[in-house]
Design a protein around this motif. Structure first.
Motif, PDB file in Angstrom:
ATOM      1  N   TYR A   1       2.074   8.176 -12.073  1.00  0.00           N
ATOM      2  CA  TYR A   1       0.941   8.297 -10.639  1.00  0.00           C
ATOM      3  C   TYR A   1       1.137   9.896 -10.404  1.00  0.00           C
ATOM      4  CZ  TYR A   1       0.761   3.239 -10.029  1.00  0.00           C
ATOM      5  OH  TYR A   1       0.887   1.850  -9.677  1.00  0.00           O
ATOM      6  N   ASN A   2       1.230  11.098 -11.742  1.00  0.00           N
ATOM      7  CA  ASN A   2       0.536  12.185 -11.327  1.00  0.00           C
ATOM      8  C   ASN A   2       1.879  12.535 -10.040  1.00  0.00           C
ATOM      9  OD1 ASN A   2      -0.459  13.441 -13.381  1.00  0.00           O
ATOM     10  ND2 ASN A   2      -2.124  12.083 -11.493  1.00  0.00           N
TER      11      ASN A   2
ATOM     12  N   ASN B   1       0.572   5.616  -0.476  1.00  0.00           N
ATOM     13  CA  ASN B   1       0.334   7.312  -0.205  1.00  0.00           C
ATOM     14  C   ASN B   1       1.048   8.072  -0.844  1.00  0.00           C
ATOM     15  OD1 ASN B   1      -1.420   9.092   0.848  1.00  0.00           O
ATOM     16  ND2 ASN B   1      -0.758   8.986   2.874  1.00  0.00           N
TER      17      ASN B   1
ATOM     18  N   GLU C   1       0.486  11.141  -3.075  1.00  0.00           N
ATOM     19  CA  GLU C   1      -0.294  12.101  -3.104  1.00  0.00           C
ATOM     20  C   GLU C   1      -1.793  12.203  -1.746  1.00  0.00           C
ATOM     21  OE1 GLU C   1       1.181  15.335  -4.340  1.00  0.00           O
ATOM     22  OE2 GLU C   1       2.674  14.141  -4.609  1.00  0.00           O
ATOM     23  N   ASN C   2      -1.402  12.507  -0.872  1.00  0.00           N
ATOM     24  CA  ASN C   2      -2.986  11.734  -0.462  1.00  0.00           C
ATOM     25  C   ASN C   2      -3.961  10.929  -0.883  1.00  0.00           C
ATOM     26  OD1 ASN C   2      -1.833  13.452   1.156  1.00  0.00           O
ATOM     27  ND2 ASN C   2      -2.717  15.720   0.688  1.00  0.00           N
ATOM     28  N   GLU C   3      -3.418  10.709  -1.864  1.00  0.00           N
ATOM     29  CA  GLU C   3      -3.603   8.966  -2.171  1.00  0.00           C
ATOM     30  C   GLU C   3      -4.094   7.542  -2.326  1.00  0.00           C
ATOM     31  OE1 GLU C   3      -7.201   9.132  -4.292  1.00  0.00           O
ATOM     32  OE2 GLU C   3      -7.230  12.107  -4.093  1.00  0.00           O
ATOM     33  N   LYS C   4      -4.508   6.791  -1.638  1.00  0.00           N
ATOM     34  CA  LYS C   4      -4.047   5.355  -1.181  1.00  0.00           C
ATOM     35  C   LYS C   4      -4.268   5.010  -2.712  1.00  0.00           C
ATOM     36  CE  LYS C   4      -5.458   1.586   0.749  1.00  0.00           C
ATOM     37  NZ  LYS C   4      -6.904   0.496   1.881  1.00  0.00           N
ATOM     38  N   GLU C   5      -2.820   4.324  -2.970  1.00  0.00           N
ATOM     39  CA  GLU C   5      -2.847   2.481  -4.092  1.00  0.00           C
ATOM     40  C   GLU C   5      -2.343   2.270  -3.552  1.00  0.00           C
ATOM     41  OE1 GLU C   5      -3.283   3.847  -7.729  1.00  0.00           O
ATOM     42  OE2 GLU C   5      -3.792   5.719  -7.199  1.00  0.00           O
TER      43      GLU C   5
ATOM     44  N   GLU D   1       0.919  -1.247   0.031  1.00  0.00           N
ATOM     45  CA  GLU D   1       0.043  -0.095   0.160  1.00  0.00           C
ATOM     46  C   GLU D   1       0.512   1.544   0.254  1.00  0.00           C
ATOM     47  OE1 GLU D   1      -2.144   2.012   3.414  1.00  0.00           O
ATOM     48  OE2 GLU D   1      -3.251   0.339   3.035  1.00  0.00           O
TER      49      GLU D   1
END
Length: 474
Positions: free
Chosen positions: A247-248, A221, A223-227, A219
């Motif tokens: 992932y930007n 984190n 840019e404040n997004e969970k991938e 898992e």
């Protein structure tokens, strides 16, 4: 089919066949064809295929060298002692970079073409069957080897020690393998007799397999997004993390990445971008500000055969644990070690050095010499008098020579005036040959603000002294 006696630097004439095998040096891997051989041996209780321990042995232990986060083990091939990278991400055993003094018997050979990571095309090689390979007390009497004779493919200069090949799946499929990155010991167990010890501080994870390669779900984190990422378990990569999708993460304002040389692949150099991501989580293990590399699209063309793969988890991650890899039961067990809390650093100098042969150095040695003689006094008493003198002796000694293989543009080393091809003479007041190459790499990755002074011999033979400070790019 033919038998050869190969000596390094010989020209081997190969006729190309329409047989291509996809491999990835430290990232992409061999397609493996299994051939069943029945062996009767005094070492084995029964007929065996692949590696097996000597009769009566249930486990073995060997020491290894840890170089640039990579495990280097001693391997004996047809009676010749060699050094191999132990790489969970390769399917077959590859031999390359034999020194000019090495010789090795090769059995039952067939010409092949090999492809791997890097910018180049497929390269010529030989497939050889029926070889005897030994690691400690583990022996395979019918091992398949892939030989590469491209002189440009040589990991030894970048590692600073001889590296003759890579060993992977053929070994891991037969044993439960425990790697202690602190004591630098490798233990491997017969799976039929292995019972895991109770360990409250250990965590065990399931592995996912695709074409003999092990993957693990991690898992992140970003840019404040969970991938949720599916990553190759790749002990043959010195980096912590490789990702195939940006992932930007990468931005220009502020710029949070730099272009860099990432490594040497079977098909040439590998380039890409380096950056950081906020957080990576595996079970209860949390890592912040982990370094990440993004290989360029040209290098990745042979690594994306498994579409679900998001990247690789490498040596700079696994060195923070004692690892137990169990391919038979598809399990990975991790236990924190003393490296766990070390920060993730990249090479902040911008320099990639490599070993470039040997050079003669005239060394001065100071020796003390004692001379004794007797003298007689007037009262006929005799006494012995010793004189001690100091003399200088000189001797020539062969020492490693280091040159600059790559300089990252706009890096501290680049700004100081160091150029590709320069020879390194001194580092922080210490003769370059007194450093091991991995120690220099550790110095360049130590901490921001560290001052580096170097004496350089440029391509015109002119000595110059340069100074720079290790600096974080982001």
């Amino acid at each position: 089919m033919q038998n050869l006696f190969v000596k390094s630097q010989e020209l081997v004439s190969l006729k190309s066949k329409n047989l291509y095998i996809d491999i990835v040096n430290l990232q992409s891997k061999f397609f493996y064809c299994s051939i069943v051989f029945l062996l009767l041996s005094t070492f084995c209780l029964n007929a065996q295929q692949g590696f097996s321990l000597l009769k009566g042995k249930k486990k073995d232990r060997i020491n290894f060298e840890l170089v640039n986060n990579l495990v280097v083990i001693p391997v004996e091939v047809n009676g010749t002692k060699l050094s191999f990278l132990l790489d969970t991400g390769v399917n077959a055993t590859i031999i390359f970079s034999l020194s000019e003094n090495d010789s090795l018997e090769v059995k039952d050979t067939t010409p092949i073409k090999l492809r791997g990571l890097g910018e180049g095309d497929a390269i010529d090689g030989l497939k050889s069957i029926g070889n005897k390979v030994r690691i400690g007390d583990a022996i395979d009497f019918n091992h398949t080897l892939y030989f590469i004779f491209d002189e440009s493919l040589n990991f030894s200069p970048r590692m600073g020690i001889p590296i003759h090949g890579i060993l992977g799946y053929d070994f891991f499929k037969k044993f439960v393998v425990q790697t202690n990155y602190v004591s630098k010991t490798l233990k491997f167990y017969d799976p039929d007799f292995y019972s895991p010890k109770k360990c409250r501080k250990c965590e065990t994870f399931n592995l996912v397999f695709n074409k003999n390669k092990a993957f693990i779900k991690v898992e992140a984190n970003i840019e404040n997004e969970k991938e949720d990422l599916l990553l190759l378990v790749d002990t043959g990569s010195s980096d912590a993390l490789w990702l195939f999708n940006e992932y930007n993460i990468l931005t220009e304002e502020p710029k949070n990445y730099f272009d860099d040389f990432l490594g040497l692949g079977l098909s040439g150099n590998i380039y890409g971008k380096r950056s950081r991501i906020d957080k990576v989580k595996l079970g209860s293990f949390n890592f912040k500000e982990i370094t990440v590399a993004f290989p360029d699209s040209v290098s990745l063309q042979n690594a994306r055969k498994f579409k679900k793969r998001d990247g690789s988890l490498g040596g700079n991650f696994f060195k923070r644990f004692t690892t137990i890899i169990d391919f038979t039961n598809k399990k990975l067990t991790l236990k924190k070690n003393s490296n766990f809390s070390d920060p993730f650093y990249y090479n902040m100098s911008g320099l990639t050095l490599e070993h470039n042969g040997l050079d003669y150095k005239l060394e001065k040695k100071q020796e003390r010499v004692s001379n004794g003689y007797s003298s007689t006094t007037n009262d006929n008493n005799s006494s012995s008098i010793n004189t001690i003198s100091s003399i200088q002796r000189f001797q020539f000694k062969l020492v490693p020579k280091y040159i600059v293989a790559e300089v990252r543009k706009d890096s501290p080393a680049f700004i100081s005036g160091i150029e590709k091809g320069d020879e390194v003479v001194l580092i922080n007041g210490k003769q370059a040959h007194q450093w091991k190459l991995f120690e220099i790499n550790q110095l360049f990755s130590s901490k921001a603000g560290k001052r580096i002074t170097m004496e350089i011999l440029d391509k015109n033979g002119t000595k110059k002294r340069v100074r720079f400070v290790l600096k974080k790019v982001f």
